[in-house]
Write an enzyme that holds these catalytic residues in place. Structure first.
Site, PDB file in Angstrom:
ATOM      1  N   HIS A  52       0.831  -1.217   0.000  1.00  0.00           N
ATOM      2  CA  HIS A  52       0.000   0.000   0.000  1.00  0.00           C
ATOM      3  C   HIS A  52       0.863   1.264   0.000  1.00  0.00           C
ATOM      4  O   HIS A  52       0.538   2.260   0.642  1.00  0.00           O
ATOM      5  CB  HIS A  52      -0.941   0.022   1.212  1.00  0.00           C
ATOM      6  CG  HIS A  52      -1.934  -1.097   1.224  1.00  0.00           C
ATOM      7  ND1 HIS A  52      -3.142  -1.029   0.578  1.00  0.00           N
ATOM      8  CD2 HIS A  52      -1.899  -2.318   1.805  1.00  0.00           C
ATOM      9  CE1 HIS A  52      -3.812  -2.160   0.750  1.00  0.00           C
ATOM     10  NE2 HIS A  52      -3.068  -2.961   1.487  1.00  0.00           N
ATOM     11  N   ASN A 124     -10.219  -2.860   2.534  1.00  0.00           N
ATOM     12  CA  ASN A 124      -9.976  -2.755   1.098  1.00  0.00           C
ATOM     13  C   ASN A 124     -11.266  -2.406   0.374  1.00  0.00           C
ATOM     14  O   ASN A 124     -12.329  -2.283   0.993  1.00  0.00           O
ATOM     15  CB  ASN A 124      -9.423  -4.079   0.550  1.00  0.00           C
ATOM     16  CG  ASN A 124      -7.992  -4.346   0.993  1.00  0.00           C
ATOM     17  OD1 ASN A 124      -7.163  -3.441   1.025  1.00  0.00           O
ATOM     18  ND2 ASN A 124      -7.706  -5.593   1.331  1.00  0.00           N
ATOM     19  N   TYR A 334       0.807  -4.594  11.886  1.00  0.00           N
ATOM     20  CA  TYR A 334       0.672  -3.202  11.471  1.00  0.00           C
ATOM     21  C   TYR A 334       1.379  -2.214  12.402  1.00  0.00           C
ATOM     22  O   TYR A 334       2.150  -1.383  11.939  1.00  0.00           O
ATOM     23  CB  TYR A 334      -0.807  -2.845  11.281  1.00  0.00           C
ATOM     24  CG  TYR A 334      -1.311  -3.207   9.908  1.00  0.00           C
ATOM     25  CD1 TYR A 334      -1.231  -4.524   9.453  1.00  0.00           C
ATOM     26  CD2 TYR A 334      -1.849  -2.263   9.054  1.00  0.00           C
ATOM     27  CE1 TYR A 334      -1.673  -4.871   8.179  1.00  0.00           C
ATOM     28  CE2 TYR A 334      -2.286  -2.605   7.781  1.00  0.00           C
ATOM     29  CZ  TYR A 334      -2.199  -3.908   7.358  1.00  0.00           C
ATOM     30  OH  TYR A 334      -2.626  -4.246   6.100  1.00  0.00           O
TER      31      TYR A 334
END
Length: 479
Positions: A52, A124, A334
């Site tokens: 991303h 998404n 993350y």
């Protein structure tokens, strides 16, 4: 055929499945190779995001227009609530300089600045994903990046992986359909993708899927149309989003949810926490919740878009996780990526900073700019000096996993005998060793408050009265 090993040369028995508590249970922390793969992936490319990397963002607002309080106590989801947010769109595979109009999944990551801390919904533009176990996520991403020898993208690598892993077929079908090439970020839906949970004021849990339906309508490109656009404008999606917001043409999405009870989940014919599968809209119809509007462009792309840090680990009371294996891994992966990519205290940057007061003992490391204040004697926990404390009212209900439950079990209840073994050791000491023990303890208590000394003496007395009296006498000699 050579044996697959860890980076330390240890043989790997299974490189396909995470270790979980039961077939549908959450991932165990002991799965070293899973953590190793995820942590290594986060460090493979710097300084841009490992995935991303190419993205656009805008600020906006979520307004809750319908009452869903029977499902959740989260303040951000109560009717009438308006919450500022930032939404970052992205492509998955391309680098920071890649073209926008490429056939790829689009990231749809939202940070809600709620009164109870930040809530990040990192999804998404598709309701599913290529893999359902994060054990395979780094392997999948390798197929989307460049061949390390030729430094070229490889269609053979992508299709080799997809055909060796048939769970990818749902996402591959979406990717290769018309919707695999959105005309703009404004003209596509968004999904939380994972199964999450909502918890109401009664402590009841419901499984939930989050949906954002574009009010601009779905609009896609053919390969030929996309090629023509890329030839003239590699930033077509960024340009479209920025210019429309500048003109006051604010894009909107209807916010909806699907709800499944724990009982329904147990009776379902497939795993409801499988990220490669959707829930039937017929069996679990969409429920209207509110509307999301983007109405403000960032002032500084690097500060507010490149340094925006999203993580599904950021939740608020009334919203929580599920046994989804991919979600469980992203909870770790993350924030670990953000610490590596941006810095230890990335959460203090303006775009990531919560609007409510932050009280934490995690204050060490680079980039602490004073947001986390440290008072004398209040830099560790537990402490006796009125530092920030936990509150049991925020505990979530236990999660049933077959014959066991996932909960925060009090490890001290396993054995509350902390005294018999120290007593056995103390009784083995001769008189000289005991005196040395008393003296060493007294020396180490120089500067310790009387309150803490008294607590220590009470504990020593539970081991042996002689132990307590010996330390007390040694302390008296130093008074």
């Amino acid at each position: 055929m050579s044996q697959l090993t860890t980076t330390s040369g240890n043989p790997i028995a299974d490189n396909q499945n995470s270790i979980t508590a039961g077939a549908r249970g959450p991932v165990l922390l002991q799965d070293y190779q899973l953590l190793e793969k995820l942590a290594h992936q986060n460090r493979e490319r710097i300084p841009e995001r490992a995935v991303h990397a190419k993205g656009s963002a805008a600020y906006g607002e979520l307004e809750i227009t319908h009452d869903i309080s029977k499902y959740t106590k989260a303040s951000v989801l109560q009717k009438g609530e308006k919450t500022r947010l930032i939404l970052r769109f992205s492509t998955v595979a391309g680098e920071a300089g890649a073209a926008d109009a490429e056939r790829d999944v689009r990231g749809f990551a939202i940070k809600f600045y709620t009164k109870e801390g930040n809530w990040d919904l990192v999804g998404n533009n598709t309701p599913v994903f290529f893999v359902k176990d994060a054990y395979k996520f780094p392997d999948f991403i390798h197929t989307q990046k460049r061949d390390p020898r030729s430094h070229l993208r490889s269609s053979d690598a992508a299709w080799d992986f997809w055909t060796l892993n048939p769970e990818t077929l749902h996402q591959v079908t979406i990717l290769m359909s018309d919707r695999g090439l959105p005309a703009s970020y404004r003209h596509m839906h968004g999904f939380g993708s994972h199964t999450y949970s909502l918890i109401n004021a009664k402590g009841e849990r419901f499984w939930v899927k989050f949906h954002f339906k574009t009010r601009q309508g779905i609009k896609n490109l053919t390969n030929k149309e996309a090629a023509d656009i890329v030839a003239n404008d590699r930033e077509s999606h960024q340009r479209d989003l920025f210019e429309n917001i500048e003109k006051g043409n604010f894009p909107k999405w209807d916010f909806k949810i699907q709800i499944m009870s724990e009982k329904e989940a147990n009776e379902l014919s497939f795993n409801p926490f499988d990220l490669t599968k959707t829930w039937s809209h017929k069996d679990f119809p969409l429920i209207d919740v509110g509307v999301m509007t983007l109405n403000e462009n960032p002032e500084n792309y690097f500060n507010e878009v490149e340094q925006a840090a999203f993580s599904p680990s950021n939740i608020v009371p009334g919203i929580s996780f599920s046994p989804d294996k991919m979600l469980q891994a992203r909870i770790f992966s993350y924030p670990d990526a953000q610490r590596y990519r941006i810095g230890t205290h990335y959460a203090q940057l303006g775009v990531n900073r919560p609007i409510n007061e932050v009280n934490t003992y995690t204050v060490g490391g680079a980039m602490n700019n004073g947001m986390y204040k440290v008072e004398s004697k209040k830099y560790y926990e537990p402490n006796s000096y009125d530092g920030p404390k936990e509150d049991k009212k925020y505990l979530e209900p236990d999660l049933a996993l077959g014959d066991v439950v996932a909960a925060r079990f009090d490890h001290r209840l396993d054995s509350d005998d902390y005294f018999s073994q120290p007593k056995a050791l103390f009784d083995l000491m001769n008189e000289a060793q005991k005196q040395a023990l008393f003296s060493n303890i007294a020396d180490s208590m120089d500067g310790v408050s009387d309150m803490v000394k008294e607590r220590a003496l009470n504990l020593f007395a539970k081991i042996s009265p002689e132990y307590a009296s010996g330390v007390k006498d040694a302390l008296a000699k130093r008074a």
